[in-house]
Design a protein around this motif. Structure first.
Motif, PDB file in Angstrom:
ATOM      1  N   UNK A  38       0.821  -1.214   0.000  1.00 59.86           N
ATOM      2  CA  UNK A  38       0.000   0.000   0.000  1.00 59.86           C
ATOM      3  C   UNK A  38       0.848   1.254   0.000  1.00 59.86           C
ATOM      4  N   UNK A  39       1.917   1.266   0.782  1.00 58.99           N
ATOM      5  CA  UNK A  39       2.805   2.429   0.843  1.00 58.99           C
ATOM      6  C   UNK A  39       3.468   2.663  -0.512  1.00 58.99           C
ATOM      7  N   UNK A  46      -0.847   6.056  -6.507  1.00 53.05           N
ATOM      8  CA  UNK A  46      -2.073   5.298  -6.260  1.00 53.05           C
ATOM      9  C   UNK A  46      -2.118   3.934  -6.910  1.00 53.05           C
ATOM     10  N   UNK A  47      -1.076   3.560  -7.661  1.00 60.66           N
ATOM     11  CA  UNK A  47      -1.085   2.262  -8.332  1.00 60.66           C
ATOM     12  C   UNK A  47       0.276   1.594  -8.142  1.00 60.66           C
ATOM     13  N   UNK A  61      -3.126   8.725   1.949  1.00 54.62           N
ATOM     14  CA  UNK A  61      -1.825   9.396   2.036  1.00 54.62           C
ATOM     15  C   UNK A  61      -0.750   8.404   2.464  1.00 54.62           C
ATOM     16  N   UNK A  62       0.472   8.572   1.948  1.00 52.28           N
ATOM     17  CA  UNK A  62       1.563   7.684   2.366  1.00 52.28           C
ATOM     18  C   UNK A  62       1.769   7.692   3.884  1.00 52.28           C
ATOM     19  N   UNK A  63       1.481   8.829   4.527  1.00 50.26           N
ATOM     20  CA  UNK A  63       1.641   8.923   5.971  1.00 50.26           C
ATOM     21  C   UNK A  63       0.775   7.932   6.736  1.00 50.26           C
ATOM     22  N   UNK A 133       3.041  13.595   7.310  1.00 51.48           N
ATOM     23  CA  UNK A 133       1.766  14.122   6.823  1.00 51.48           C
ATOM     24  C   UNK A 133       0.799  12.945   6.691  1.00 51.48           C
ATOM     25  N   UNK A 134      -0.196  12.929   7.559  1.00 48.53           N
ATOM     26  CA  UNK A 134      -1.149  11.825   7.570  1.00 48.53           C
ATOM     27  C   UNK A 134      -2.298  12.038   6.593  1.00 48.53           C
ATOM     28  N   UNK A 135      -2.272  13.136   5.851  1.00 52.83           N
ATOM     29  CA  UNK A 135      -3.306  13.381   4.861  1.00 52.83           C
ATOM     30  C   UNK A 135      -4.617  13.827   5.474  1.00 52.83           C
TER      31      UNK A 135
END
Length: 176
Positions: A38-39, A46-47, A61-63, A133-135
């Motif tokens: 997922x990361x 996103x893919x 978000x990556x966070x 940054x957790x989005x």
């Protein structure tokens, strides 16, 4: 002289604890792989494509994946360690002799591990809120788990009870 009896319930629980250990290990590995995929997907827009598989991670978000990996890194080893220590204690109980000198320190190590997990959880939340940054505008919430801290205190008390029980038993063996 007393005759030691085999405790079948403790033997069952010891076996069950071994199953829990393996489930925790396998779950940790699977979760690590899924969160890692997922990361990577999140970092690639996103893919994520690998031969035979595509993973879509849109709007995450990556966070959030970093937070998941951090949580996994904090909890999984601690839970596995606690289960291993419990299994060792249950094995002595299953053999009919729980008041062995090793069980007091095992209970102390379990208490320390639970305390360390909680402290690591606090530190992880603080670091994630400060640097990742957790989005979301909402930071991760830092909560104090009173049940975990009560368990730590209870385990320290039980460790002392086991140490004293072991000492008294050794004194009794020396008495004629």
């Amino acid at each position: 002289m007393t005759i030691r009896q085999h405790n079948s319930m403790a033997a069952f629980l010891s076996g069950l604890m071994q199953v829990v250990i393996w489930i925790a290990i396998l779950s940790g590995i699977i979760a690590f792989i899924l969160i890692g995929v997922g990361l990577i997907g999140s970092l690639n827009g996103g893919v994520m494509r690998v031969p035979g598989m595509e993973a879509y991670v849109e709007g995450v978000a990556p966070g959030q994946f970093i937070a998941g990996l951090a949580g996994l890194a904090v909890f999984a080893p601690g839970i596995i360690y606690v289960c291993i220590q419990l299994r060792s204690i249950l094995s002595t109980l299953a053999n009919g002799d729980p008041f062995v000198p090793e069980n007091g320190p095992r209970l102390t190590r379990i208490a320390l591990a639970i305390g360390a997990i909680e402290l690591a959880r606090y530190l992880t939340v603080i670091l994630l809120n400060a640097f990742v940054d957790l989005g979301s505008d909402q930071p991760l919430r830092l909560s104090i788990n009173l049940a975990a801290w009560a368990a730590v205190i209870a385990l320290f008390v039980l460790a002392q009870v086991f140490r004293e029980g072991t000492r008294l038993r050794e004194e009794e063996k020396m008495t004629i």
